[in-house]
Design an enzyme around this catalytic site. Sequence first.
Site, PDB file in Angstrom:
ATOM      1  N   ARG A 130     -21.193 -19.210  29.259  1.00 47.33           N
ATOM      2  CA  ARG A 130     -22.331 -20.057  29.612  1.00 47.33           C
ATOM      3  C   ARG A 130     -23.661 -19.321  29.634  1.00 47.33           C
ATOM      4  NH1 ARG A 130     -17.985 -22.468  31.437  1.00 47.33           N
ATOM      5  NH2 ARG A 130     -17.448 -20.303  31.816  1.00 47.33           N
ATOM      6  N   THR A 131     -23.688 -18.151  30.245  1.00 47.30           N
ATOM      7  CA  THR A 131     -24.988 -17.495  30.416  1.00 47.30           C
ATOM      8  C   THR A 131     -25.585 -17.140  29.061  1.00 47.30           C
ATOM      9  OG1 THR A 131     -24.246 -16.662  32.543  1.00 47.30           O
ATOM     10  CG2 THR A 131     -26.210 -15.646  31.623  1.00 47.30           C
ATOM     11  N   ARG A 152     -26.765  -8.495  30.222  1.00 44.31           N
ATOM     12  CA  ARG A 152     -25.677  -8.449  31.213  1.00 44.31           C
ATOM     13  C   ARG A 152     -24.976  -7.115  31.069  1.00 44.31           C
ATOM     14  NH1 ARG A 152     -21.371 -13.158  32.158  1.00 44.31           N
ATOM     15  NH2 ARG A 152     -23.157 -13.862  33.358  1.00 44.31           N
ATOM     16  N   LYS A 157     -20.698   4.087  20.254  1.00 36.19           N
ATOM     17  CA  LYS A 157     -20.853   5.426  19.644  1.00 36.19           C
ATOM     18  C   LYS A 157     -21.430   6.424  20.634  1.00 36.19           C
ATOM     19  CE  LYS A 157     -22.134   3.500  15.125  1.00 36.19           C
ATOM     20  NZ  LYS A 157     -23.280   3.411  14.198  1.00 36.19           N
ATOM     21  N   HIS A 191     -27.181 -12.069  40.118  1.00 37.72           N
ATOM     22  CA  HIS A 191     -27.198 -12.946  38.933  1.00 37.72           C
ATOM     23  C   HIS A 191     -28.290 -14.000  39.142  1.00 37.72           C
ATOM     24  CE1 HIS A 191     -26.026 -15.176  35.522  1.00 37.72           C
ATOM     25  NE2 HIS A 191     -24.718 -15.229  35.677  1.00 37.72           N
TER      26      HIS A 191
END
Length: 304
Positions: free
Chosen positions: A51-52, A101, A80, A129
Amino acid sequence: MRHLIDITDLELTEIDGLLDLADDMIAHRERYADSQRGRILGTLFFEPSTRTRLSFESAMLTMGGNVLGFASADSSSTAKGESLQDTIRTVSCYCDIIAMRHPKEGAPVAASLCSDVPIINAGDGGHNHPTQTLTDLMTIRREMGRLDSLTIGLCGDLKFGRTVHSLISAMSRYPNVRFVMISPPELRVPEYLTEMLRAKNIEFCEVEQMESVLPELDILYMTRVQRERFFNEADYVRLKDTYVLTPEKLRLADSRLRVMHPLPRVNEISSKVDSDPRAVYFTQVRNGRYVRMALITRLLEVCE
Ligand code: NCD
């Protein structure tokens, strides 16, 4: 330049303004269809999301902008060994605003220190959040008509649930809000939050049973037990089924109650609850797109 790292980065008047703009965007979507043409949003997701990430991308596309990014750390140069700082310096050359995120608490602050464009925290570890909280505030305001004078029940994993932490920070700024925290002792709200509530003289209680408190709630905010943040699987297995909301339990609650959940759910809300008019978790999903449209708009205005 402004970033959104913590929900308290926004004044209450700014939150009101964002919610007003998001309401207007729902009512008159066509007016905003070209408003971000030529602008690019970067979505850097070092942790899973449905969703986000997609609501951020949908928000930008709905306003005529474009998006680029990655949906997991292993598809970027992080795999890497590239540092977060170098990744951010690079991506901020390619876009006008970044939603990120990351599994590490504090990563968005670190990113904001080396970014040439606004950084939006789309979830940092078990910490915060803020854009889920904007979604939650928008939903509460649209459903209840106000953000003050509410009794808010928070249920489940209150220790690792970052949406809960940001929601408590935000709602504790409105008058006459009471919190009822429902969790097993192992998953109680972090002390820095209960200390903040005590210091501000805000009423709250911590209980283990959901049934006994249901009748007094205006909002029941259910959460998933955050498996990925547990140190051992045995504790997760022991705690994962502590709370399951069913239609039978909901009979104990008032008709004005609203059941919320940031999603994804596992089994903490029975799918039989979905048809109850008090269940608004998919309304939250819808609102999430519009409030992120409003947020992107305001943060980019400041850059002009
Ligand atoms: C939440 C999250 O990522 O913290 N999901 C979301 O963004 N809507 C909740 C969760 O994962 O349990």
